[in-house]
Design an enzyme around this catalytic site. Structure first.
Site, PDB file in Angstrom:
ATOM      1  N   LYS A  78      27.837 -70.736 -10.254  1.00  0.00           N
ATOM      2  CA  LYS A  78      27.498 -69.449  -9.640  1.00  0.00           C
ATOM      3  C   LYS A  78      26.729 -68.621 -10.662  1.00  0.00           C
ATOM      4  CE  LYS A  78      30.062 -65.672  -7.267  1.00  0.00           C
ATOM      5  NZ  LYS A  78      31.433 -65.235  -6.871  1.00  0.00           N
ATOM      6  N   SER A 153      31.902 -63.952  -2.032  1.00  0.00           N
ATOM      7  CA  SER A 153      30.604 -63.826  -2.661  1.00  0.00           C
ATOM      8  C   SER A 153      30.052 -65.133  -3.222  1.00  0.00           C
ATOM      9  CB  SER A 153      30.677 -62.800  -3.798  1.00  0.00           C
ATOM     10  OG  SER A 153      31.510 -63.279  -4.833  1.00  0.00           O
ATOM     11  N   SER A 177      36.528 -64.407  -2.861  1.00  0.00           N
ATOM     12  CA  SER A 177      35.165 -64.954  -2.971  1.00  0.00           C
ATOM     13  C   SER A 177      35.031 -66.459  -3.098  1.00  0.00           C
ATOM     14  CB  SER A 177      34.432 -64.296  -4.137  1.00  0.00           C
ATOM     15  OG  SER A 177      34.096 -62.984  -3.818  1.00  0.00           O
TER      16      SER A 177
END
EC number: 6.3.5.7
Lengths: 469, 108
Positions: A78, A153, A177
């Site tokens: 990420k 997210s 997330s």
């Protein structure tokens, strides 16, 4: 054999038997990313030449009998995980040109284990969001339903793992997330116990709830990678010194759990979501686990408490971005970050701190007590991840409060520090859905063991997305 | 028809924006006033939770102070050049920051 379909476990076996090489595997994934990701937006940065060299080096090491747990396995991180020499943006214009001088501990552990970083994945900027829509790098599409959100997210990691661009993508879970894109992308999303995995070098959202792990297609892969990245880190004083288990080795153990079903977590659910979750619970019963209804009296306060606590920490953590030592100045913050900074600043400001921040800190204690009481009666808690199935791009974007309320079922585990996981279950109107399991602190093994029962029965990892080139 | 008073007024928005060093345009102030009011009207329900005699929780590890030896770890140091590498403006090996005091302040 389709190389992109391989899990970590399968890749390691085939690499070990010399039936495939890391170069072949990496090439296959890069080709697939290049073909499909322009329509999916799961990556912000795709590495290229260097990756080939690293894969060749991994193959060489293997020939020389070097043994490393992730040798030659391509991974995605990420884009809020710092990677030395690889651009790291957190999907915000504030860090648009930032190239870190050091690695996050998570990245370093995977690199030391022989993994190859093929790219950095999209996210809601700074981790702020549960739909993937707050990014300047193109909103990721759900690989199973174009035009629908991926969850967030860790949107890009969810989409990339589901799209078979890589077998594992890292994620940070501050309020759901990792579990949320797990649920919406038909993959396994893990949030370990707070302090199980180092936060060092992961761009801070809310320091007291940020939990670091990953998304994978199978439980075994999730458990295996956790056993590599978990552990005490002198660079993060909140990491635990508790022993790290070989989580992947206990998936077949004989285990019958008492599973708590919180009645408050089943109120106001979308009917399709409820049906799919109840069906998964029946599977667990069939496998010998027992279901026990429990009550979490303060459940309805979880989101408000989370909102105040996390926004306060966000306003403090994002105060450091002044454009002096790296990145650009504060004029580059976009609306979602600005909203959260202002909610937090207001909650902490003179005249309001007692009413908001301190009251939330006390209520947090009550949420912890609710979970502690529950875990005196049961071994695990089971519930949905989201109250509704994946929604279309822009459906909730216009009303921030409506968007925030998609987090109601995931935030408590962050406030209490408990580990949780999202396990793929039956689709709702052709849209992915997940079962959430929550365990006592440092009992990740229970999540994997019971999640494995669901996975074995439903085998949702066999359901492939249809991508558009 | 009388407009409902928002719990976060435009004045409040300007105040928190100033505290957080965010510059807002007038149209944005209005927008955020509505959005933040919606959020706070929802979170205001925490006021009804009975919390007298409940201690605050600000971290969940149960550990207190973590100590380490006061030794320099050269593995975690950046050379000056590396530390300055990402800065947009440097001078003689230093970061350049905005002036905090104007000349008027210095004189008074």
């Amino acid at each position: 054999m389709q190389l992109h379909e391989l899990t970590i476990r399968e890749s390691l076996t085939l690499l070990g038997q010399k039936k495939i090489s890391s170069v072949e595997l990496t090439e296959a994934l890069l080709n697939r990313i290049r073909t499909y990701d322009k329509n999916l937006h799961s990556f912000i940065t795709i590495r290229d030449e260097e990756v080939r060299k690293e894969a060749a080096s991994a193959d060489n090491q293997r020939k020389k009998k070097v043994s490393k747990p992730m040798l030659g396995i391509p991974v995605a991180l990420k884009d809020n995980f710092l990677t030395k020499g690889i651009r790291t943006t957190s999907a915000s214009p504030v860090l648009d040109d930032y190239v870190p001088q050091y690695d996050s501990t998570y990245a370093k552990k995977l690199k030391d284990a022989g993994a190859i970083i093929i790219g950095k994945t999209n996210l809601d900027a700074w981790g702020h969001g549960s739909s993937g829509e707050h990014t300047v790098h193109g909103v990721p599409h759900n690989p199973y339903a174009r035009g629908y959100v991926t969850g967030g997210s860790s949107s890009g990691s969810g989409a990339a793992v589901a799209a078979r661009f890589c077998a594992v993508g890292s994620g940070s879970d501050t309020g759901g997330s990792n579990r949320q894109p797990g649920s919406y992308c038909n993959v396994v999303g893990l949030k370990p116990t707070y302090g199980r995995v180092s936060r060092y070098g992961v761009i801070a959202m809310a320091s007291s709830t940020d939990s670091i792990a990953h998304l994978t297609r199978t439980i075994w892969d999730s458990a295996y990678v956790l056993s590599i990245v978990a552990g005490h880190d002198p660079l993060d004083a909140t990491t635990s010194t508790q022993k790290v288990n070989s989580y992947h080795e206990t998936l077949m153990n004989n285990y019958q759990a008492k599973i708590g079903i919180p009645k408050q977590y089943f109120e106001g659910l979308n009917q399709g979501v409820e049906k799919s979750v109840r069906k998964a619970l029946e599977i667990l019963e069939k496998k010998g686990h027992s279901l026990i209804e429990i009550s979490l009296p303060n459940a309805k306060y979880a989101y408000p408490v989370y909102c105040i606590t996390v926004s306060s920490e966000i306003s403090s953590n994002l105060a450091r971005y002044d454009g002096i030592r790296y990145g650009f100045d504060r004029s580059k913050f976009q609306d979602e970050a600005r909203r959260r900074i202002m909610i937090g600043t207001h909650s902490l400001s003179t005249g309001y701190a007692d009413k908001y921040y301190k009251q939330a800190a006390k209520a947090r204690t009550l949420l912890i007590r609710d979970y502690q009481k529950a875990f005196m009666k049961v071994d695990l808690i089971a519930c949905p991840v989201y109250p509704f199935p994946p929604f279309k791009h822009q459906d909730r974007d216009l009303d921030p409060l409506q968007m925030y309320l998609s987090d109601v079922l995931t935030v408590t585990a962050n406030l209490t520090g408990n580990p949780g996981i999202s396990v793929p279950i039956e689709f709702v109107n052709d849209l992915p859905n997940g079962l959430q399991l929550i365990a006592p602190h440092f009992e990740e093994s229970r999540l994997f063991r019971v999640g494995f029962d669901v996975e074995e029965e439903l085998q949702m990892y066999k359901k492939k997305p249809r991508l558009i080139a | 028809m009388k407009k409902k008073k928002r719990s976060i007024s435009p004045k409040d928005v300007r105040h928190v924006a100033k505290l957080a060093l965010l510059k807002l345009k007038e149209g944005e102030v209005k927008k955020f006033s509505k959005q933040l009011s919606d959020v706070f009207e929802y979170v205001n329900q925490i006021g009804e939770i009975r919390t007298s005699n409940v201690p605050e929780t600000t971290q969940v590890t149960n550990s207190t102070n973590r100590f380490r030896e006061d030794k320099i770890d050269k593995g975690h140091m950046l050379l000056q050049e590396e530390a300055l590498k990402e800065s947009k403006q440097t001078y003689n090996g230093y970061f350049v920051v905005k002036a905090i005091f104007g000349e008027d302040d210095a004189a008074s």
